[in-house]
Design an enzyme around this catalytic site. Structure first.
Site, PDB file in Angstrom:
ATOM      1  N   ASP A  39       0.824  -1.214   0.000  1.00  0.00           N
ATOM      2  CA  ASP A  39       0.000   0.000   0.000  1.00  0.00           C
ATOM      3  C   ASP A  39       0.852   1.256   0.000  1.00  0.00           C
ATOM      4  O   ASP A  39       0.502   2.259  -0.611  1.00  0.00           O
ATOM      5  CB  ASP A  39      -0.921   0.019   1.225  1.00  0.00           C
ATOM      6  CG  ASP A  39      -2.056  -0.977   1.066  1.00  0.00           C
ATOM      7  OD1 ASP A  39      -2.259  -1.439  -0.079  1.00  0.00           O
ATOM      8  OD2 ASP A  39      -2.709  -1.309   2.081  1.00  0.00           O
ATOM      9  N   LYS A 118     -12.515 -27.466 -13.301  1.00  0.00           N
ATOM     10  CA  LYS A 118     -13.451 -26.673 -14.091  1.00  0.00           C
ATOM     11  C   LYS A 118     -14.047 -25.647 -13.148  1.00  0.00           C
ATOM     12  O   LYS A 118     -14.790 -25.986 -12.238  1.00  0.00           O
ATOM     13  CB  LYS A 118     -14.553 -27.561 -14.666  1.00  0.00           C
ATOM     14  CG  LYS A 118     -15.492 -26.798 -15.590  1.00  0.00           C
ATOM     15  CD  LYS A 118     -16.375 -27.752 -16.360  1.00  0.00           C
ATOM     16  CE  LYS A 118     -17.080 -27.084 -17.525  1.00  0.00           C
ATOM     17  NZ  LYS A 118     -17.946 -25.978 -17.152  1.00  0.00           N
ATOM     18  N   LYS A 293      -7.497 -32.194 -21.049  1.00  0.00           N
ATOM     19  CA  LYS A 293      -7.190 -31.844 -22.435  1.00  0.00           C
ATOM     20  C   LYS A 293      -6.014 -32.691 -22.901  1.00  0.00           C
ATOM     21  O   LYS A 293      -5.020 -32.811 -22.171  1.00  0.00           O
ATOM     22  CB  LYS A 293      -6.821 -30.364 -22.540  1.00  0.00           C
ATOM     23  CG  LYS A 293      -7.979 -29.453 -22.182  1.00  0.00           C
ATOM     24  CD  LYS A 293      -7.540 -28.018 -21.975  1.00  0.00           C
ATOM     25  CE  LYS A 293      -8.678 -27.250 -21.309  1.00  0.00           C
ATOM     26  NZ  LYS A 293      -8.244 -26.039 -20.662  1.00  0.00           N
TER      27      LYS A 293
HETATM   28  S1  IVH Z   1     -11.454 -25.181 -21.737  1.00  0.00           S
HETATM   29  C1  IVH Z   1     -11.727 -25.666 -25.972  1.00  0.00           C
HETATM   30  N1  IVH Z   1     -10.893 -25.288 -19.176  1.00  0.00           N
HETATM   31  O1  IVH Z   1     -16.346 -24.212 -19.133  1.00  0.00           O
HETATM   32  C2  IVH Z   1     -12.117 -25.757 -24.574  1.00  0.00           C
HETATM   33  N2  IVH Z   1     -12.984 -24.397 -19.838  1.00  0.00           N
HETATM   34  O2  IVH Z   1     -18.186 -25.860 -20.611  1.00  0.00           O
HETATM   35  C3  IVH Z   1     -12.646 -24.506 -24.047  1.00  0.00           C
HETATM   36  N3  IVH Z   1     -14.378 -23.599 -17.978  1.00  0.00           N
HETATM   37  O3  IVH Z   1     -16.819 -21.861 -21.695  1.00  0.00           O
HETATM   38  C4  IVH Z   1     -12.781 -24.429 -22.592  1.00  0.00           C
HETATM   39  N4  IVH Z   1     -12.962 -24.082 -16.363  1.00  0.00           N
HETATM   40  O4  IVH Z   1     -15.949 -20.984 -19.467  1.00  0.00           O
HETATM   41  C5  IVH Z   1     -11.800 -24.948 -20.105  1.00  0.00           C
HETATM   42  N5  IVH Z   1     -10.272 -25.381 -16.963  1.00  0.00           N
HETATM   43  C6  IVH Z   1     -11.154 -25.049 -17.871  1.00  0.00           C
HETATM   44  C7  IVH Z   1     -12.380 -24.456 -17.542  1.00  0.00           C
HETATM   45  C8  IVH Z   1     -13.280 -24.156 -18.558  1.00  0.00           C
HETATM   46  C9  IVH Z   1     -14.144 -23.568 -16.649  1.00  0.00           C
HETATM   47  C10 IVH Z   1     -15.611 -23.133 -18.624  1.00  0.00           C
HETATM   48  C11 IVH Z   1     -15.371 -22.219 -19.794  1.00  0.00           C
HETATM   49  C12 IVH Z   1     -16.103 -22.824 -20.960  1.00  0.00           C
HETATM   50  C13 IVH Z   1     -17.027 -23.782 -20.285  1.00  0.00           C
HETATM   51  C14 IVH Z   1     -17.312 -24.962 -21.207  1.00  0.00           C
END
Ligand code: IVH
Length: 673
Positions: A39, A118, A293
């Site tokens: 701060d 997620k 992924k």
């Molecule tokens: S990847 C190509 N990773 O979930 C893949 N999405 O159901 C695109 N989301 O619109 C998304 N956590 O807003 C990805 N670790 C994560 C995520 C995530 C939340 C949300 C995101 C997306 C939605 C799809």
């Protein structure tokens, strides 16, 4: 006068230091100075900038306070579509996902996946140009979103400039904006104190806070950002693994999940899942599953996409959250049609970060079936945004003799008799519109967005107006005066006038909306539309007998009976008369019955765009003349209607020797111009 060089250098150094500390705090989670020391640096920079306004740069850490409200958000087209994810709900579906990828990629070796939680918030796209945050946009429908740069700039976890000098010329970072549980609780607490909106869950709070036109308010909300990927990248090389890409973002100063892991096989993914499921309560923020992924980006490319989701990623969802608490009592809520819904009053309990003290019990049969007793320990479930429900009693923990909830003999609101129609599960208050609860609900329904769409006439206001006996029926709302409205609690003259304007505007509506707004039992939007289209005229509908009603698409005996019964009630006819006398009206629609069934027995397929008709309109016009409209061409197709840039259906038609007709031919069919 421009600031002296020494002062300029000090300001630059302060910015660098503050950025560095922000990075250590938000990205590395390893702060090296105290909040007070931070701060102090911050205030020094603020003082220098105040004294020498020419020193202020748009990416200075002091520039996160928000700015004057905007009137609307501009639309942003996403250069690379923002996709959604396929879901898996159990291990079998995960194994199937992995197996499909093996087949697709024609490999037998284990596939490596990058995993992270997620987050339950909303997606955000951040565009950096030459390392500076230029634009932030919501996902919207995936192709176009809203420009919310002013709001995003107020989030401290979003760097206004990237760290180091390795950033590509253009880099679009994607991630989730969310609110952690502590932030959510604190926000609701202060909203409660100030009489502001209290949010149902962290997700709603995050969405509501990010999409405010006044970014100064966004600045005060505890929003966080966590990245999960990259969209556009120009003028720079990206690592060829998902995991490495995320580490690269982290080096640029972008926060990524602390839980991110590179897993070498699907088995490791299942194990990660169990660990996250067990540890989810300790995370401090809500997650609704894990996203996996494929790690190798070349394989990602090879796998490609289906519809709106990549084939190389999947969201493995957690089961809905359940907790156990005590059922204190059962009350009854009276709905629009008088149905009594039992509501469980519970010992307050946190379910997935939200305090729950009421839950639905659906209906009396359900209580009987589940054998729920007052005083029972019960399992309560909350799944996403839906209303919490009582799943079942924990019978093993039942002590002593507990009382079964009983249906009331009289309505808790108007004291009319409660009756159950033969063959129906629901018990209903027989008071009809004499019951204040039913009146309130029917007026709320009438004003709602999909009905008459009267902006400003919300649930609370309707309740107040009925309680004060200023209105009795839906027709009365059009008699409200400025004096009456501005005399109400928390209603300024300006809002009163706005409401009167909204009431006036709502009078120009459509027949379908009007029918829906009347709130006939089991007549939802789609049925209201079918009725409007079929009869085209309110009088014709009001006088139609049950047989005529059943000739409408999707109208069966029950709905036909409900419609007939509704218009048989003199008080309902009277309300309709009054509404029309107030000037409610709609553009004329062509009745389906009047069109001659010239296309009876024919089947058409529409391809491409027709000038002046949407695909739906064109289909409706054909159907109104007795034709069927199909999505695919076969030997049975009578003709394909080909508009501008038709697709493969025309080729298929040629192949099968099916007739192809153009716009003019279509208009001849429907007997138009
Ligand atoms: S990847 C190509 N990773 O979930 C893949 N999405 O159901 C695109 N989301 O619109 C998304 N956590 O807003 C990805 N670790 C994560 C995520 C995530 C939340 C949300 C995101 C997306 C939605 C799809």
């Amino acid at each position: 006068m421009a600031a002296p060089a020494a002062i300029r250098a000090e300001a630059d150094e302060l910015r660098r230091e503050l950025d560095e500390h922000n990075y250590r705090y938000y990205v590395l989670d390893e702060p090296t100075i105290t909040d007070q020391a931070y701060d102090k640096l911050f205030r020094r920079l603020q003082a220098l900038e105040a004294e020498h306004p020419d020193l202020v740069t748009p990416d200075s850490p002091t520039q996160r306070v928000g700015s004057a409200p905007a009137s609307h958000f501009e639309t942003v087209a996403h250069e690379v579509a923002m996709l959604s994810l396929e879901n898996a709900f159990d291990e079998a579906e995960m194994l199937a996902f992995d197996e499909r990828l093996h087949e697709l990629l024609d490999t037998a070796s284990p596939l490596a996946y990058c995993a992270e939680p997620k987050l339950d918030g909303l997606a955000l796209s951040l565009l950096y140009e030459d390392g500076r945050l230029e634009r932030a946009a919501t996902r919207g429908d995936g192709r176009t979103g809203e420009n919310i740069t002013a709001n995003a700039r107020t989030l401290k976890s979003i760097p206004l400039r990237l760290q180091g000098d390795r950033a590509p010329r253009r880099l679009e970072v994607r991630g989730e904006v969310y609110m952690d549980r502590a932030g959510f609780e604190a926000l609701n607490e202060s909203q409660r104190e100030s009489g502001g909106k209290v949010f149902a869950n962290p997700r709603n709070a995050a969405a509501g806070s990010l999409r405010l036109l006044d970014s100064r308010i966004t600045a005060s909300r505890p929003l966080k950002f966590c990245s999960y990927g990259i969209g556009v990248c120009d003028g720079g090389e990206l690592p060829d693994s998902q995991y490495a890409q995320m580490q690269y973002l982290r080096e640029l100063g972008i926060p990524i999940s602390r839980e991110i892991e590179l897993l070498d096989s699907i088995d490791a993914c299942l194990d990660y899942h169990r660990r996250m499921l067990e540890g989810r309560d300790e995370l401090g923020y809500d997650i609704d599953g894990v996203v996996y992924k494929l790690d190798d980006r070349r394989l990602q490319q090879q796998a490609g996409f289906v519809a709106r989701a990549p084939r190389w990623a999947i969201a493995y969802k957690f089961p809905a959250q359940e907790v156990i608490t005590r059922l204190l009592d059962v009350d009854f809520q009276v709905g629009r049609t008088g149905a009594l819904t039992p509501v469980a009053r519970l010992e307050p309990v946190a379910v997935g970060g939200v305090m729950v003290s009421n839950a639905t019990l659906h209906n009396m049969d359900e209580i009987e079936r589940k054998d729920i007793r007052i005083g029972d320990r019960v399992i309560v479930r909350r799944a996403g945004d839906v209303i919490p429900e009582v799943v079942a009693p924990v019978v093993e923990q039942r002590k002593g003799r507990l009382r079964k909830p009983k249906i009331l003999k009289r309505c808790p609101v108007c004291d009319s008799e409660v009756i159950q129609q033969p063959g129906q599960a629901a018990w209903r208050c027989s008071g009809g519109l004499a019951c204040a609860a039913q009146r309130k609900e029917s007026i709320k329904h009438f004003a709602s967005r999909k009905a008459m769409d009267i902006e400003g006439l919300g649930d609370k206001l309707v309740e107040q107006l009925v309680d004060l006996e200023l209105i009795d029926s839906v027709a009365d709302i059009f008699d409200l005066t400025l004096e009456q409205l501005s005399g109400l609690e928390r209603m300024a003259e300006k809002s009163a006038q706005n409401l009167l304007d909204a009431l006036d505007n709502s009078k120009r509506t459509t027949l379908a909306r009007f029918i829906y707004a009347l709130g006939v039992r089991e007549v939802g939007e789609a049925t209201a539309e079918a009725l409007a289209e079929h009869f085209a005229d309110l009088d014709a509908l009001m006088d139609a007998d049950v047989d005529a009603l059943q000739r409408v698409e999707d109208v069966g005996p029950v709905v036909a009976e409900n419609v007939r019964h509704f218009f048989d009630q003199p008080q309902n006819r009277e309300v309709v008369r009054q509404l029309l006398a107030h000037g409610i009206g709609w553009p004329a629609v062509a009745a389906r019955d009047v069109a001659e069934q010239t296309l009876d027995g024919k089947t058409y397929v529409i391809s491409g765009t027709l000038d002046g008709y949407s695909r739906d309109q064109a289909a409706r016009l054909l159907k109104a003349r007795g034709a069927k409209v199909s999505g695919s061409v076969s030997a049975k197709t009578s003709a394909v209607v080909a508009g501008e840039s038709p697709g493969s259906k025309v080729a298929k038609a040629r192949e099968l020797g099916v007739e192809i007709i153009d716009q003019a031919g279509f208009e001849r069919l429907i007997g138009g111009n």
